[in-house]
Design an enzyme around this catalytic site. Structure first.
Site, PDB file in Angstrom:
ATOM      1  N   TYR A 140       0.854  -1.194   0.000  1.00 43.96           N
ATOM      2  CA  TYR A 140       0.000   0.000   0.000  1.00 43.96           C
ATOM      3  C   TYR A 140       0.888   1.241   0.000  1.00 43.96           C
ATOM      4  O   TYR A 140       1.915   1.268   0.691  1.00 43.96           O
ATOM      5  CB  TYR A 140      -0.872   0.009   1.260  1.00 43.96           C
TER       6      TYR A 140
ATOM      7  N   GLU B  96      -3.233   7.647  -4.027  1.00 46.30           N
ATOM      8  CA  GLU B  96      -3.162   6.396  -3.258  1.00 46.30           C
ATOM      9  C   GLU B  96      -3.114   5.199  -4.192  1.00 46.30           C
ATOM     10  O   GLU B  96      -3.825   5.162  -5.196  1.00 46.30           O
ATOM     11  CB  GLU B  96      -4.394   6.299  -2.346  1.00 46.30           C
TER      12      GLU B  96
END
Ligand code: GDP
Ligand code: MN
Length: 403
Positions: free
Chosen positions: A101, A189
């Site tokens: 992530y 993101e």
């Protein structure tokens, strides 16, 4: 301004972040053509402005045309948490060894950019952040110097990225930071940022690649990016918000039933609070600005009434440079035109408020109630929205009171 996954990936690619080859399509036939171009197996991905698409059945692997037709047909038109799928992203499927992530955002309290990284990426990153926050690395970046190579490597290392992909992760973080800065993003993101299993060949290099993209651009900086101006997903935008922005009016849709209209953002925000305090639920934020001419008032009233959940409207004007009598004239002209059927509470206070309320009184508009204070106005509008009557008669019997 939120971007769809594939639009975010296009920005990523522009800044050297690795993404898979893919095509955006809106029909099953185009999906088939796209898959033929990128090559099977492919992933069929719903393009909606909401996360959790995988869990909702909006992300499916297809190894041949038959499976592709089935999934594309199922996902097109699907409702994902209130968002209807109209566009699919057909992407060459990746083999996945690990899901990491990565994100960049502005930490407002620290007044610095924040880079986050975790090797526990995938669909449950919120859980990681809550239950094992030590596995989510958070590092502030000096906004003037930018993200240095050393810091990117350090984040990847401390986060526990596999040895052989530390450089690749650092590249991805650097590129992601570059996207965030150069495109005036408020959020960039990647979840998951994948590591591929690599090939058996002598190079055997494992690759780091963005498999998802969540990018929000700062709408106020869009003028610096003409090439990004077409990116908003107008099909998924609130149609009234879109109309308002085309008219240059500050409008934010909310989910209650009381329309709120005022002059000045600060006043409108406090009006929302006062209405909420009086037990009501605002349907929108609308700043009519300093203008008071009938055309502007009419435009604002029409925007509010375009939302059919609105059961009553509070028009809150605090006269300063804007004079209440002018606003009243604008309102009377606008109402003659629109003839609204929902009740309006008009609070006029400040410069020339007495004259303003008198004008409203004389006009005897049906469905219009005058108020002198914000609290009185809020109480009245909440009662009217709930279908209760208010003591004062419409069109300001008593509009002059309190003057
Ligand atoms: P989200 O659920 O909206 O976050 O959508 P994502 O794009 O993140 O996809 C959800 C999940 O689908 C990912 O975490 C992956 O596990 C899986 N997925 C997406 N693309 C691929 C792919 O190319 N290959 C494989 N094997 N899985 C994928
Ligand atoms: Mn994702």
């Amino acid at each position: 301004m939120d971007l769809l996954e594939y639009q975010g990936k296009q920005l990523f690619a522009r800044h050297g972040l690795r993404v898979s080859d893919g095509r955006a399509v809106t029909t099953v036939e185009d999906a088939v053509a796209a898959a033929t171009e990128v090559g099977y197996p492919v992933v069929v991905k719903a393009q909606v402005l909401i996360g959790g698409r995988g869990k909702a059945g909006g992300v499916k692997l297809a190894s041949d045309e038959g499976e592709l037709r089935e999934h594309a047909g199922d996902i097109l038109g699907m409702d994902i948490h209130g968002h209807t799928v109209r566009t699919l992203w057909i992407e060459r499927a990746s083999d996945i060894a690990s899901e990491y992530y990565a994100s960049v955002l502005l930490d407002r309290s620290a007044k610095q950019p924040l880079v986050m990284f975790s090797v526990r990426g995938g669909v449950d990153i919120e859980e990681v952040a809550e239950q094992t926050p030590e596995q989510l690395i958070r590092r502030h970046v000096d906004a003037l110097r930018g993200l240095s190579r050393e810091q990117a490597v350090e984040i990847a290392t401390e986060g526990g990225a596999d040895e052989d992909v530390i450089e690749g992760v650092a590249d991805a973080l650097t590129a992601l930071y570059e996207v965030w800065i150069a495109e005036d993003a408020t959020l960039a993101e990647i979840n998951p940022l994948i590591v591929t299993p690599g090939t058996a060949g002598e190079a055997g290099g494992r690759e780091v690649r963005a498999l998802d993209a969540k990018v929000s651009l700062d709408g106020n900086a869009l003028y610096r990016h003409p090439e990004n101006q077409g990116l908003s997903d107008s099909a998924n935008e609130d149609p009234i918000e879109r109309r308002a922005s085309e008219q240059g009016v500050q409008y934010v849709a909310l989910d209650g039933d009381i329309g709120i209209l005022g002059n000045g953002a600060g006043l409108v925000m406090s009006t929302l609070d006062v209405v909420a305090q009086a037990g009501g639920r605002p349907a929108n934020f609308l700043d009519a600005g300093g203008g008071s001419d009938a055309g502007k008032v009419k435009q604002a009233v029409e925007l509010i009434l375009a939302n059919d959940s609105v059961r009553a409207v509070l028009f809150n004007i605090f006269g300063g440079i804007t004079r209440c009598d002018e606003v009243a004239r604008g309102l009377i002209a606008a109402f003659a035109d629109i003839q609204p059927t929902v009740p309006f509470v008009v609070r006029l206070d400040g410069t020339n408020d007495v004259q303003g309320r008198r004008l409203l009184e004389e006009a005897a508009l049906p469905n219009v109630y005058a108020a002198k204070t914000m609290n009185e106005a809020a109480d009245k509008v909440v009662a009217l929205a709930a279908g209760r009557s208010v003591e004062d008669a419409p069109a300001g019997a008593g509009a002059g009171a309190g003057a």
